[in-house]
Design a protein around this motif. Structure first.
Motif, PDB file in Angstrom:
ATOM      1  N   UNK A 195      53.686  22.512  28.476  1.00 28.62           N
ATOM      2  CA  UNK A 195      52.238  22.395  28.286  1.00 28.62           C
ATOM      3  C   UNK A 195      51.608  23.721  27.864  1.00 28.62           C
ATOM      4  N   UNK A 196      52.051  24.830  28.513  1.00 29.64           N
ATOM      5  CA  UNK A 196      51.531  26.161  28.182  1.00 29.64           C
ATOM      6  C   UNK A 196      50.006  26.185  28.104  1.00 29.64           C
ATOM      7  N   UNK A 197      49.372  25.728  29.166  1.00 32.47           N
ATOM      8  CA  UNK A 197      47.903  25.774  29.220  1.00 32.47           C
ATOM      9  C   UNK A 197      47.302  24.728  28.311  1.00 32.47           C
ATOM     10  N   UNK A 198      46.671  25.186  27.221  1.00 33.64           N
ATOM     11  CA  UNK A 198      46.030  24.252  26.297  1.00 33.64           C
ATOM     12  C   UNK A 198      46.929  23.892  25.110  1.00 33.64           C
ATOM     13  N   UNK A 199      48.052  24.575  24.970  1.00 28.80           N
ATOM     14  CA  UNK A 199      48.973  24.401  23.823  1.00 28.80           C
ATOM     15  C   UNK A 199      49.344  22.933  23.615  1.00 28.80           C
ATOM     16  N   UNK A 200      49.791  22.271  24.692  1.00 32.39           N
ATOM     17  CA  UNK A 200      50.277  20.899  24.591  1.00 32.39           C
ATOM     18  C   UNK A 200      49.189  19.863  24.389  1.00 32.39           C
ATOM     19  N   UNK A 220      54.075  16.886  20.128  1.00 32.51           N
ATOM     20  CA  UNK A 220      55.477  16.416  20.126  1.00 32.51           C
ATOM     21  C   UNK A 220      56.429  17.540  20.535  1.00 32.51           C
ATOM     22  N   UNK A 221      56.076  18.786  20.183  1.00 26.50           N
ATOM     23  CA  UNK A 221      56.923  19.919  20.605  1.00 26.50           C
ATOM     24  C   UNK A 221      56.813  20.101  22.121  1.00 26.50           C
ATOM     25  N   UNK A 222      55.593  19.963  22.615  1.00 28.44           N
ATOM     26  CA  UNK A 222      55.332  20.112  24.046  1.00 28.44           C
ATOM     27  C   UNK A 222      56.183  19.133  24.862  1.00 28.44           C
ATOM     28  N   UNK A 223      56.203  17.874  24.413  1.00 33.10           N
ATOM     29  CA  UNK A 223      56.956  16.854  25.166  1.00 33.10           C
ATOM     30  C   UNK A 223      58.458  17.055  25.007  1.00 33.10           C
TER      31      UNK A 223
END
Ligand code: SF4
Ligand code: SF4
Length: 410
Positions: A335-340, A347-350
């Motif tokens: 998630x990296x805060x707001x990134x995801x 899709x990268x976050x998941x």
């Protein structure tokens, strides 16, 4: 205030081993990201020759610091990357970025109408609209705002009694405790009081981490200066319940924002470290309920890995009789805060979080614990398992009255 240390970054210490690239969670899932070695020390050599070589794809760095943890030469890779973003990027924060970064502003706006905001944000129509018009991914679910915040509860129910305790701490509660999870602040107060510590609230502002991630550098510096000035007005320990706020105020203020925190840095600490050290020094006692039982999986957030402080949480949780604790493999939740939350990153976050989600499912705990609220949101959304801040577990596992008596007798 000191100047940014950008000009003295240590890219020349790189021995080109590429270990950082092997540890970066973004590299295997996003072909657009150059990776820590190229984005960090290699890119820096080129950028210093000619800013033309700055690559806007550095925005894909999540600032998780896993590369820095892995680097055998101590290169401050992520700091180099984010200092380069700060210095060279011509991209301006979008409306979406400003909304995601404005955690305290958005919280204050949403709170008076929290039930309406929560209901609307949960509808498919709102999600599709935010996806189309703002670029917030429609698959993302949002944490719920609370109508009553932590500070109001504290003023009404706890503030008066705090002066009676023989010791005092200042509590930096952060935005999510104020607007989404006031129960974390209430648990903090009850545990600290049982240990003989009164809690003082201070004139805090959001630590600014979401502003750093979204390129709102001036606003982040303003918040950093405000917080450091506030901390300077007291000599109490500044205790938090959130790992990323702690890490940001200790390390990102000087390393990325160029804000000198040297006068207060050593007093900024996480509650688990604070309690563990007091117990270890024999200054406080913990008395647990004999019948408490729980099967818990501990996810170590990236910034806890960077702080190197997960051992304190682990030791405290392991001290609870009836605790069946699994330490999950070290890995980013994505998630990296707001990134995801961003459409281009979802899709990268998941994909980054998938091994963690699968491990949680295989462990099948009663609940997960971690010190980071955005990890909590990501894990709850992606696995369906409940995630609790460790202070909530401590507050539940401790016999607070017996602990109070034990510490009053100290
Ligand atoms: S901070 Fe994280 S995402 Fe950024 S380069 Fe380092 S390991 Fe990769
Ligand atoms: S791990 Fe450190 S030394 Fe190795 S390539 Fe990356 S920055 Fe260079």
């Amino acid at each position: 205030m000191q100047e940014s240390n950008y000009s003295v970054n240590n890219f020349e210490q790189c021995i080109k081993c590429t270990i950082c690239t092997a540890y970066c969670p973004v590299v295997p899932v996003n072909p657009l990201y150059p990776g820590p070695k190229q984005a960090g020390p290699d890119g820096e050599r080129l950028r210093l020759k000619n800013p033309f070589f700055y690559d806007e794809n550095l925005k894909y760095c999540m600032n998780c610091k896993r590369c820095e943890n892995a680097c055998p030469s101590g290169v401050k890779i992520a700091d180099i990357i984010h200092s380069a973003r700060k210095k060279y990027s011509s991209a301006r924060p979008s409306l979406r970025d400003r909304i995601l970064a404005g955690t305290d502003f958005m919280g204050a706006v949403a709170r008076p109408v929290a039930p309406v905001v929560n209901a609307v944000m949960a509808t498919d129509l709102a999600k599709v609209a935010m996806d189309s018009f703002l670029g917030v991914d429609k698959h993302r679910s949002f944490p719920k705002y609370q109508f009553k915040g932590f500070e109001g509860w504290f003023r009404r129910n706890a503030r008066k009694a705090q002066a009676e305790y023989p010791n005092q701490v200042a509590f930096f509660h952060g935005c999510s405790t104020e607007f989404q999870h006031p129960e974390v602040g209430k648990a903090f107060v009850s545990v600290m009081n049982a240990l003989g510590y009164g809690v003082q609230l201070i004139d805090e502002q959001c630590c600014g981490v979401a502003m750093i991630s979204n390129g709102l550098w001036k606003a982040a510096e303003k918040h950093a200066r405000h917080n450091i000035e506030t901390f300077s007005k007291t000599d109490l320990p500044i205790v938090t319940t959130a790992s990323t706020c702690t890490f940001t105020m200790r390390d990102e203020y000087p390393d990325i924002l160029g804000v000198d925190n040297s006068a207060v840095r050593d007093r900024i600490t996480l509650v688990e470290k604070f309690i563990y050290e007091k117990v270890d020094d024999g200054k406080v006692k913990l008395v647990f309920k004999p019948d408490f039982k729980a099967r818990v999986a501990y996810h170590i957030p990236c910034h806890m890995e960077k702080l190197g402080w997960s051992i304190f949480t682990r030791r405290l949780l392991e001290a609870i009789p009836g605790m069946n604790l699994t330490i999950l493999d070290s890995g980013c939740c994505g998630i990296a805060g707001t990134y995801g939350f961003k459409k281009e990153n979802y899709k990268y976050s998941q994909a980054i979080g998938k091994p963690l989600f699968e491990q949680i499912a295989s462990v099948h705990p009663e609940y997960v614990t971690c010190e980071c609220d955005t990890c909590k949101w990501q894990i709850e959304m992606s696995t369906g398992y409940k995630v609790l801040n460790p202070i909530l577990i401590l507050a539940e596992a401790l016999d607070l009255e017996a602990t109070s008596r034990a510490n009053a007798a100290q």
